[in-house]
Design an enzyme around this catalytic site. Sequence first.
Site, PDB file in Angstrom:
ATOM      1  N   ASP A  51       0.848  -1.194   0.000  1.00  0.00           N
ATOM      2  CA  ASP A  51       0.000   0.000   0.000  1.00  0.00           C
ATOM      3  C   ASP A  51       0.885   1.246   0.000  1.00  0.00           C
ATOM      4  O   ASP A  51       1.496   1.588   1.012  1.00  0.00           O
ATOM      5  CB  ASP A  51      -0.917  -0.020   1.231  1.00  0.00           C
ATOM      6  CG  ASP A  51      -1.830   1.206   1.275  1.00  0.00           C
ATOM      7  OD1 ASP A  51      -1.686   2.089   0.406  1.00  0.00           O
ATOM      8  OD2 ASP A  51      -2.673   1.260   2.188  1.00  0.00           O
ATOM      9  N   TYR A 144     -10.217  14.568 -10.178  1.00  0.00           N
ATOM     10  CA  TYR A 144      -9.119  13.719 -10.659  1.00  0.00           C
ATOM     11  C   TYR A 144      -8.057  14.585 -11.347  1.00  0.00           C
ATOM     12  O   TYR A 144      -6.855  14.435 -11.120  1.00  0.00           O
ATOM     13  CB  TYR A 144      -9.720  12.681 -11.615  1.00  0.00           C
ATOM     14  CG  TYR A 144      -8.741  11.826 -12.381  1.00  0.00           C
ATOM     15  CD1 TYR A 144      -8.037  10.801 -11.764  1.00  0.00           C
ATOM     16  CD2 TYR A 144      -8.567  12.022 -13.758  1.00  0.00           C
ATOM     17  CE1 TYR A 144      -7.160  10.000 -12.506  1.00  0.00           C
ATOM     18  CE2 TYR A 144      -7.702  11.228 -14.491  1.00  0.00           C
ATOM     19  CZ  TYR A 144      -7.002  10.216 -13.854  1.00  0.00           C
ATOM     20  OH  TYR A 144      -6.142   9.431 -14.588  1.00  0.00           O
ATOM     21  N   GLU A 186     -14.106   0.714 -15.373  1.00  0.00           N
ATOM     22  CA  GLU A 186     -13.693   0.647 -16.782  1.00  0.00           C
ATOM     23  C   GLU A 186     -13.925   1.989 -17.468  1.00  0.00           C
ATOM     24  O   GLU A 186     -14.822   2.742 -17.124  1.00  0.00           O
ATOM     25  CB  GLU A 186     -14.453  -0.470 -17.510  1.00  0.00           C
ATOM     26  CG  GLU A 186     -15.943  -0.281 -17.659  1.00  0.00           C
ATOM     27  CD  GLU A 186     -16.751  -0.626 -16.407  1.00  0.00           C
ATOM     28  OE1 GLU A 186     -16.159  -0.756 -15.329  1.00  0.00           O
ATOM     29  OE2 GLU A 186     -17.989  -0.736 -16.512  1.00  0.00           O
TER      30      GLU A 186
HETATM   31  P1  NAD Z   1      -5.417   0.968 -13.208  1.00  0.00           P
HETATM   32  O1  NAD Z   1      -6.518   1.292 -12.250  1.00  0.00           O
HETATM   33  O2  NAD Z   1      -5.591  -0.194 -14.096  1.00  0.00           O
HETATM   34  O3  NAD Z   1      -4.039   0.808 -12.427  1.00  0.00           O
HETATM   35  C1  NAD Z   1      -3.728   1.531 -11.266  1.00  0.00           C
HETATM   36  C2  NAD Z   1      -3.254   0.539 -10.240  1.00  0.00           C
HETATM   37  O4  NAD Z   1      -2.851   1.253  -9.050  1.00  0.00           O
HETATM   38  C3  NAD Z   1      -4.347  -0.444  -9.810  1.00  0.00           C
HETATM   39  O5  NAD Z   1      -3.980  -1.773 -10.116  1.00  0.00           O
HETATM   40  C4  NAD Z   1      -4.475  -0.218  -8.319  1.00  0.00           C
HETATM   41  O6  NAD Z   1      -4.721  -1.412  -7.579  1.00  0.00           O
HETATM   42  C5  NAD Z   1      -3.120   0.400  -7.968  1.00  0.00           C
HETATM   43  N1  NAD Z   1      -3.203   1.136  -6.709  1.00  0.00           N
HETATM   44  C6  NAD Z   1      -4.231   1.894  -6.253  1.00  0.00           C
HETATM   45  N2  NAD Z   1      -3.969   2.324  -5.006  1.00  0.00           N
HETATM   46  C7  NAD Z   1      -2.750   1.838  -4.671  1.00  0.00           C
HETATM   47  C8  NAD Z   1      -1.962   1.920  -3.496  1.00  0.00           C
HETATM   48  N3  NAD Z   1      -2.391   2.597  -2.418  1.00  0.00           N
HETATM   49  N4  NAD Z   1      -0.766   1.297  -3.477  1.00  0.00           N
HETATM   50  C9  NAD Z   1      -0.328   0.559  -4.568  1.00  0.00           C
HETATM   51  N5  NAD Z   1      -1.057   0.436  -5.693  1.00  0.00           N
HETATM   52  C10 NAD Z   1      -2.250   1.064  -5.753  1.00  0.00           C
HETATM   53  O7  NAD Z   1      -5.170   2.317 -14.045  1.00  0.00           O
HETATM   54  P2  NAD Z   1      -4.338   2.532 -15.392  1.00  0.00           P
HETATM   55  O8  NAD Z   1      -5.315   2.762 -16.459  1.00  0.00           O
HETATM   56  O9  NAD Z   1      -3.322   1.468 -15.528  1.00  0.00           O
HETATM   57  O10 NAD Z   1      -3.628   3.914 -15.061  1.00  0.00           O
HETATM   58  C11 NAD Z   1      -2.285   3.998 -14.637  1.00  0.00           C
HETATM   59  C12 NAD Z   1      -1.936   5.463 -14.415  1.00  0.00           C
HETATM   60  O11 NAD Z   1      -2.167   6.203 -15.628  1.00  0.00           O
HETATM   61  C13 NAD Z   1      -2.768   6.151 -13.352  1.00  0.00           C
HETATM   62  O12 NAD Z   1      -1.992   7.115 -12.680  1.00  0.00           O
HETATM   63  C14 NAD Z   1      -3.832   6.862 -14.159  1.00  0.00           C
HETATM   64  O13 NAD Z   1      -4.392   7.959 -13.464  1.00  0.00           O
HETATM   65  C15 NAD Z   1      -3.049   7.286 -15.376  1.00  0.00           C
HETATM   66  N6  NAD Z   1      -3.885   7.528 -16.555  1.00  0.00           N
HETATM   67  C16 NAD Z   1      -4.528   6.488 -17.170  1.00  0.00           C
HETATM   68  C17 NAD Z   1      -5.314   6.743 -18.290  1.00  0.00           C
HETATM   69  C18 NAD Z   1      -6.039   5.635 -19.012  1.00  0.00           C
HETATM   70  O14 NAD Z   1      -6.707   5.913 -20.015  1.00  0.00           O
HETATM   71  N7  NAD Z   1      -5.969   4.381 -18.571  1.00  0.00           N
HETATM   72  C19 NAD Z   1      -5.457   8.055 -18.776  1.00  0.00           C
HETATM   73  C20 NAD Z   1      -4.803   9.083 -18.118  1.00  0.00           C
HETATM   74  C21 NAD Z   1      -3.992   8.804 -17.021  1.00  0.00           C
END
Ligand code: NAD
Length: 321
Positions: A51, A144, A186
């Site tokens: 965490d 966000y 999602e």
């Molecule tokens: P995701 O939700 O699939 O992955 C994020 C991961 O972080 C999750 O597996 C979650 O369990 C983990 N997490 C949450 N809290 C945590 C904690 N306290 N300690 C350790 N792990 C923790 O999201 P993603 O789509 O893979 O996004 C990854 C990054 O990219 C994020 O910062 C997101 O904001 C950013 N982002 C994603 C998108 C997109 O389209 N997917 C767009 C813009 C920005």
Amino acid sequence: MILVTGAGGFIGGHLVGKLTQMGESVRAVDIKPLSEWWQVHQSADSVGQADLTILDTCLEQMEECSQVYNLAADMGGMGFIHSAECEIMRHSALINLNMVEAAAKLGVGRYFFSSSVCVYPDMMPGDDELSEEQVYPANPDNEYGWEKLYAERTALAYGRRYGMTVRIARFQNCFGPYGEWDGGREKAPAALCRKVAQAGNGGVIEVWGDGSAVRSYTYISDMVDGIVRLMSSELEGPVNIGNPEYVTVDELVQIICEIADRKVTIKHVDGPVGVHSRNFSIGRIESLGWKANYSTKDGIAKTYPWIAEQVRTSLRNIGGS
Ligand code: NAD
């Protein structure tokens, strides 16, 4: 050693795959138990549950790491972003504050932060493209985006004070297999692929809003390529990464239907849509030789079959229980 956080999630999981293919030693960390990770790469040096809202945990996980890719976030699509404002503001801010503090304390050389184009204000269709510095005067559409902007500034401030190289990408919507496709977190491409898969030919699918919101969707392998290029570059300050092809939500549904070889009727319903439009300069990431190799349609052709299979498997499981 390279630390990748959020490695059990969508982009983090793919990034670990790419880095290990490149021969890097990777420590992969996520708060989720391994059984819930989308991908567990055996080629990683270690995979573990932690965490990262806790500073001591960040310090422990970062030991002996020269580079950190921080992709951990409490995160989801528009529905989640609007219903979980407090969780996003608290959990993601704690992760980002403690990660960067730990990196500075341990003298990490390079630190990557995953920001989002949600930091930009709302735009209207036809508006001129925005470059990175035009994020100011700041007016993100949701909490966000505000948290991301604060975390960007925090990382940059730590970089300045502690001589740490900080690289920041502002991701456009990213999609592909091995990510959330159901359950509320999602994002639009996955949700719409699921709805089309569930509807069957001639069915009706509900789409939030009037279907006119304009977005760009970046296929995961292009995004991961951009992340790795940016991290090893000399580009300072935030950098937009995204496919230059913009489509409306209704056009995205049409693309999915073509790939699925299905006809569906769209029913527009009330729901959280987010901004009206997007249009961003990608000149900075292109200056590193990056380009989007996948059109939206090419990416959906890779993504839809995976989501359709998840839908079939979940139906089989319900049938069997
Ligand atoms: P995701 O939700 O699939 O992955 C994020 C991961 O972080 C999750 O597996 C979650 O369990 C983990 N997490 C949450 N809290 C945590 C904690 N306290 N300690 C350790 N792990 C923790 O999201 P993603 O789509 O893979 O996004 C990854 C990054 O990219 C994020 O910062 C997101 O904001 C950013 N982002 C994603 C998108 C997109 O389209 N997917 C767009 C813009 C920005």
